[in-house]
Design an enzyme around this catalytic site. Structure first.
Site, PDB file in Angstrom:
ATOM      1  N   TRP A  65       0.843  -1.191   0.000  1.00 33.26           N
ATOM      2  CA  TRP A  65       0.000   0.000   0.000  1.00 33.26           C
ATOM      3  C   TRP A  65       0.878   1.242   0.000  1.00 33.26           C
ATOM      4  O   TRP A  65       1.868   1.324   0.738  1.00 33.26           O
ATOM      5  CB  TRP A  65      -0.904   0.000   1.231  1.00 33.26           C
ATOM      6  CG  TRP A  65      -1.962  -1.061   1.215  1.00 33.26           C
ATOM      7  CD1 TRP A  65      -1.783  -2.418   1.130  1.00 33.26           C
ATOM      8  CD2 TRP A  65      -3.373  -0.857   1.284  1.00 33.26           C
ATOM      9  NE1 TRP A  65      -2.990  -3.071   1.144  1.00 33.26           N
ATOM     10  CE2 TRP A  65      -3.992  -2.146   1.243  1.00 33.26           C
ATOM     11  CE3 TRP A  65      -4.182   0.272   1.385  1.00 33.26           C
ATOM     12  CZ2 TRP A  65      -5.375  -2.309   1.298  1.00 33.26           C
ATOM     13  CZ3 TRP A  65      -5.567   0.104   1.452  1.00 33.26           C
ATOM     14  CH2 TRP A  65      -6.144  -1.173   1.400  1.00 33.26           C
TER      15      TRP A  65
ATOM     16  N   ASP B 130     -12.394   1.787  -1.200  1.00 31.67           N
ATOM     17  CA  ASP B 130     -13.548   2.444  -0.563  1.00 31.67           C
ATOM     18  C   ASP B 130     -13.957   3.766  -1.197  1.00 31.67           C
ATOM     19  O   ASP B 130     -14.949   4.369  -0.772  1.00 31.67           O
ATOM     20  CB  ASP B 130     -13.300   2.708   0.927  1.00 31.67           C
ATOM     21  CG  ASP B 130     -13.353   1.455   1.769  1.00 31.67           C
ATOM     22  OD1 ASP B 130     -13.691   0.397   1.235  1.00 31.67           O
ATOM     23  OD2 ASP B 130     -13.054   1.533   2.965  1.00 31.67           O
TER      24      ASP B 130
ATOM     25  N   TRP C 168     -22.374  -3.894   0.511  1.00 28.92           N
ATOM     26  CA  TRP C 168     -22.327  -2.451   0.673  1.00 28.92           C
ATOM     27  C   TRP C 168     -23.238  -1.715  -0.312  1.00 28.92           C
ATOM     28  O   TRP C 168     -24.281  -1.190   0.056  1.00 28.92           O
ATOM     29  CB  TRP C 168     -20.871  -1.984   0.528  1.00 28.92           C
ATOM     30  CG  TRP C 168     -20.582  -0.602   1.033  1.00 28.92           C
ATOM     31  CD1 TRP C 168     -21.466   0.340   1.453  1.00 28.92           C
ATOM     32  CD2 TRP C 168     -19.290  -0.024   1.177  1.00 28.92           C
ATOM     33  NE1 TRP C 168     -20.820   1.477   1.855  1.00 28.92           N
ATOM     34  CE2 TRP C 168     -19.468   1.288   1.701  1.00 28.92           C
ATOM     35  CE3 TRP C 168     -17.995  -0.465   0.905  1.00 28.92           C
ATOM     36  CZ2 TRP C 168     -18.405   2.148   1.959  1.00 28.92           C
ATOM     37  CZ3 TRP C 168     -16.936   0.387   1.172  1.00 28.92           C
ATOM     38  CH2 TRP C 168     -17.135   1.666   1.682  1.00 28.92           C
TER      39      TRP C 168
ATOM     40  N   ASN D 290     -12.169  -6.815   3.152  1.00 29.28           N
ATOM     41  CA  ASN D 290     -13.399  -7.346   3.714  1.00 29.28           C
ATOM     42  C   ASN D 290     -13.378  -8.866   3.734  1.00 29.28           C
ATOM     43  O   ASN D 290     -12.341  -9.473   3.483  1.00 29.28           O
ATOM     44  CB  ASN D 290     -14.615  -6.790   2.979  1.00 29.28           C
ATOM     45  CG  ASN D 290     -15.707  -6.423   3.962  1.00 29.28           C
ATOM     46  OD1 ASN D 290     -16.203  -7.289   4.669  1.00 29.28           O
ATOM     47  ND2 ASN D 290     -16.085  -5.156   4.005  1.00 29.28           N
TER      48      ASN D 290
ATOM     49  N   TRP E  79     -17.049  -5.582  10.294  1.00 24.02           N
ATOM     50  CA  TRP E  79     -15.998  -5.257   9.325  1.00 24.02           C
ATOM     51  C   TRP E  79     -14.684  -4.827   9.976  1.00 24.02           C
ATOM     52  O   TRP E  79     -13.650  -4.807   9.338  1.00 24.02           O
ATOM     53  CB  TRP E  79     -16.468  -4.149   8.388  1.00 24.02           C
ATOM     54  CG  TRP E  79     -16.694  -2.812   9.052  1.00 24.02           C
ATOM     55  CD1 TRP E  79     -17.863  -2.321   9.522  1.00 24.02           C
ATOM     56  CD2 TRP E  79     -15.713  -1.800   9.301  1.00 24.02           C
ATOM     57  NE1 TRP E  79     -17.684  -1.081  10.068  1.00 24.02           N
ATOM     58  CE2 TRP E  79     -16.368  -0.732   9.943  1.00 24.02           C
ATOM     59  CE3 TRP E  79     -14.350  -1.698   9.055  1.00 24.02           C
ATOM     60  CZ2 TRP E  79     -15.712   0.437  10.343  1.00 24.02           C
ATOM     61  CZ3 TRP E  79     -13.686  -0.536   9.449  1.00 24.02           C
ATOM     62  CH2 TRP E  79     -14.361   0.514  10.085  1.00 24.02           C
TER      63      TRP E  79
ATOM     64  N   LYS F  65      -5.503  -6.670   1.060  1.00 19.29           N
ATOM     65  CA  LYS F  65      -5.286  -6.335   2.460  1.00 19.29           C
ATOM     66  C   LYS F  65      -4.144  -7.186   2.997  1.00 19.29           C
ATOM     67  O   LYS F  65      -4.080  -8.386   2.724  1.00 19.29           O
ATOM     68  CB  LYS F  65      -6.561  -6.597   3.262  1.00 19.29           C
ATOM     69  CG  LYS F  65      -6.408  -6.498   4.759  1.00 19.29           C
ATOM     70  CD  LYS F  65      -6.244  -5.080   5.217  1.00 19.29           C
ATOM     71  CE  LYS F  65      -6.231  -5.030   6.760  1.00 19.29           C
ATOM     72  NZ  LYS F  65      -6.119  -3.645   7.243  1.00 19.29           N
TER      73      LYS F  65
ATOM     74  N   ASP G 144      -7.494  -3.068  11.197  1.00 17.80           N
ATOM     75  CA  ASP G 144      -8.480  -2.220  10.535  1.00 17.80           C
ATOM     76  C   ASP G 144      -8.685  -0.903  11.287  1.00 17.80           C
ATOM     77  O   ASP G 144      -9.312   0.016  10.763  1.00 17.80           O
ATOM     78  CB  ASP G 144      -9.827  -2.945  10.452  1.00 17.80           C
ATOM     79  CG  ASP G 144      -9.736  -4.214   9.629  1.00 17.80           C
ATOM     80  OD1 ASP G 144      -9.052  -4.189   8.609  1.00 17.80           O
ATOM     81  OD2 ASP G 144     -10.348  -5.227  10.017  1.00 17.80           O
TER      82      ASP G 144
END
EC number: 3.2.1.-
Length: 462
Positions: free
Chosen positions: A218, A294, A339, A366, A405, A430, A436
């Site tokens: 990331w 997101d 979602w 997720n 979540w 992830k 998280d």
């Protein structure tokens, strides 16, 4: 619904599959360029003013006048190229010049408004070089054009040969087919923790079950010089003949719904500078990129002004990857199966230029099962007209979702990164073991921080 968490699951049988798939080479594809070897003369190629062309020792020789103001003021091209939006293609050719010059090659509409689906600036030298640019077409037309724009230089000569434009027809095409498997990041959070805590009884398990697997790196404000940081990571993978996975995570106002991973660039202008530099850091090397987890799911938690700003930023991001990272497959994040409705998400994807990139990602951070995520991705793609590809984050979906979540208990590692599995690729996006946020079973571990306790729970499914 924050970014560094999502809900996914895969059956225990799937979890045991767990080997990195190395795609086979692409099969022969239909050639869209006519006479790219110039064995029958110059037709149907044409040249503009300020150029002349002829076949010279089996290659196309282009004499280019000096003193032109723009690259397109001196060009050679071929028209009547058929393209289909959403399909993957590769443009390749050999080129050499009488002096070191900059040129531009495009795949575009042949007439006004001359919309580009591929634009690449190339450095030509006195040594012949093979160029290859995979891309996904944003155009559906029978009036496409392949061009070589050679102006804005001193007078020179260029030789072209083996010009080819083919549609990618197998999973072995693009960056997958250019490498020998996925890259294992030696400096991932779990790898660094295991290396620095060799005496910890958990270290060997973290190393063997998590750190030794391919996963995403990331990138955000913590990455420093983003061009240098991305280039270093992609370069290390390229040197190992492996395919790296990257996540761009710096959109202003990110994680608007979850709140644990807020931040991002300070302004729209700052983000555009950052994401352009990100794409430049990849350059021509193969890579997989997930764009801003997101960012589209968060629309429900944003003002209309903020949504319009985000649409502009994400559209710009897709244009940058299309123009500057020709061998990367980029995927806009599309949330998860619990979602946003598929038709709504498809509309959002369309509004930010999903046709400029490979497709979209689902289930990032997720826990929804691979089956649920595949169904969700198929529904989005159907609403898009079937023109996009999608990938699934399977990093923590081994036991499915329990409706929570943020660091829920009882989750498990999912199928390791591989080609296929109900989507184009299953990816560990992830990083398993990264928190998280200050929540769930890790109330004191900030978002993005590695926790060996979280890692072991994912290994054991507790």
């Amino acid at each position: 619904m924050r970014v560094l968490t999502r809900l996914a699951a895969v059956t225990a049988a799937t979890v045991t599959a767990l080997s990195v798939a190395v795609a086979t080479p692409a099969s022969a594809a239909t050639e869209l360029v006519v006479n790219g070897t110039f064995g029958t003369g110059t037709a149907p190629w044409w040249s503009s003013s300020n150029t002349s062309m002829a076949v010279d020792t089996g290659r196309l020789r282009v004499n280019v006048a000096g003193g032109t103001a723009n690259p397109w003021d001196a060009m050679v091209a071929q028209n009547n190229i058929t393209l289909t939006s959403g399909k993957a293609y590769t443009l390749s050719f050999d080129a050499v010049a009488s002096a070191s010059v900059s040129a531009v090659t495009t795949v575009q509409l042949a007439d006004s408004p001359y919309t580009n689906t591929l634009t690449r600036t190339i450095a030509l030298t006195t040594t012949s070089k093979r160029f290859s640019f995979p891309f996904t077409s944003s155009l559906s037309t029978a009036a496409g054009q392949v061009s070589f724009q050679l102006g804005k230089n001193a007078a020179h000569t260029v030789h072209l040969d083996n010009v080819s434009l083919t549609e990618a027809t197998t999973p072995g095409s693009g960056p997958i087919g250019m490498t020998s498997g996925f890259y294992v990041d030696p400096n991932s959070n779990p790898a660094v923790w295991a290396r620095n805590n060799a005496g910890d009884s958990r270290a060997a398990r973290v190393q063997s079950s998590i750190a030794s697997k391919p996963m995403a790196r990331w990138f955000g404000s913590w990455s420093g010089d983003i061009t240098a940081s991305v280039s270093s990571f992609v370069g290390a993978a390229d040197s190992a003949d492996k395919l790296p996975i990257l996540v761009a995570y710096n959109i202003p106002g990110r994680d608007a719904c979850g709140g644990h991973s807020g931040g991002g660039a300070g302004s729209e202008a700052a983000y555009k500078t950052w994401i352009s530099a990100f794409a430049s850091g990849i350059g021509d090397r193969p890579a997989v990129v997930v764009i801003e987890p997101d960012s589209l799911g968060d629309f429900d938690c944003m003002s209309e002004t903020a949504r319009q700003e985000r649409i502009r930023m994400l559209t710009y991001a897709t244009e940058q990857f299309r123009g500057k990272a020709a061998n990367a497959w980029a995927y806009l994040d599309a949330g998860n199966a619990g979602w946003t409705a598929p038709a709504t998400m498809a509309s959002r994807l369309r509004s930010v230029g999903v046709a400029n990139v490979r497709g979209f990602s689902v289930n990032v951070s997720n826990y929804y099962t691979t089956g649920q995520s595949s169904t969700y991705g198929d529904a989005i793609n159907s609403a898009l007209g079937g023109t996009a590809k999608f990938v699934i984050d399977t990093s923590r979906n081994g036991n499915g979702s329990n409706g929570e979540w943020c660091n829920p208990s009882g989750r498990r590692l999912g199928a390791t990164t591989q080609v296929g599995g109900g989507a184009e690729m299953l990816l560990w996006v992830k990083v398993p073991g990264d928190s998280d946020g200050n929540c769930g079973i890790a109330p004191n571990v900030p978002a993005g921080t590695f926790s060996p306790d979280l890692a072991i729970r994912l290994i054991d499914g507790t």
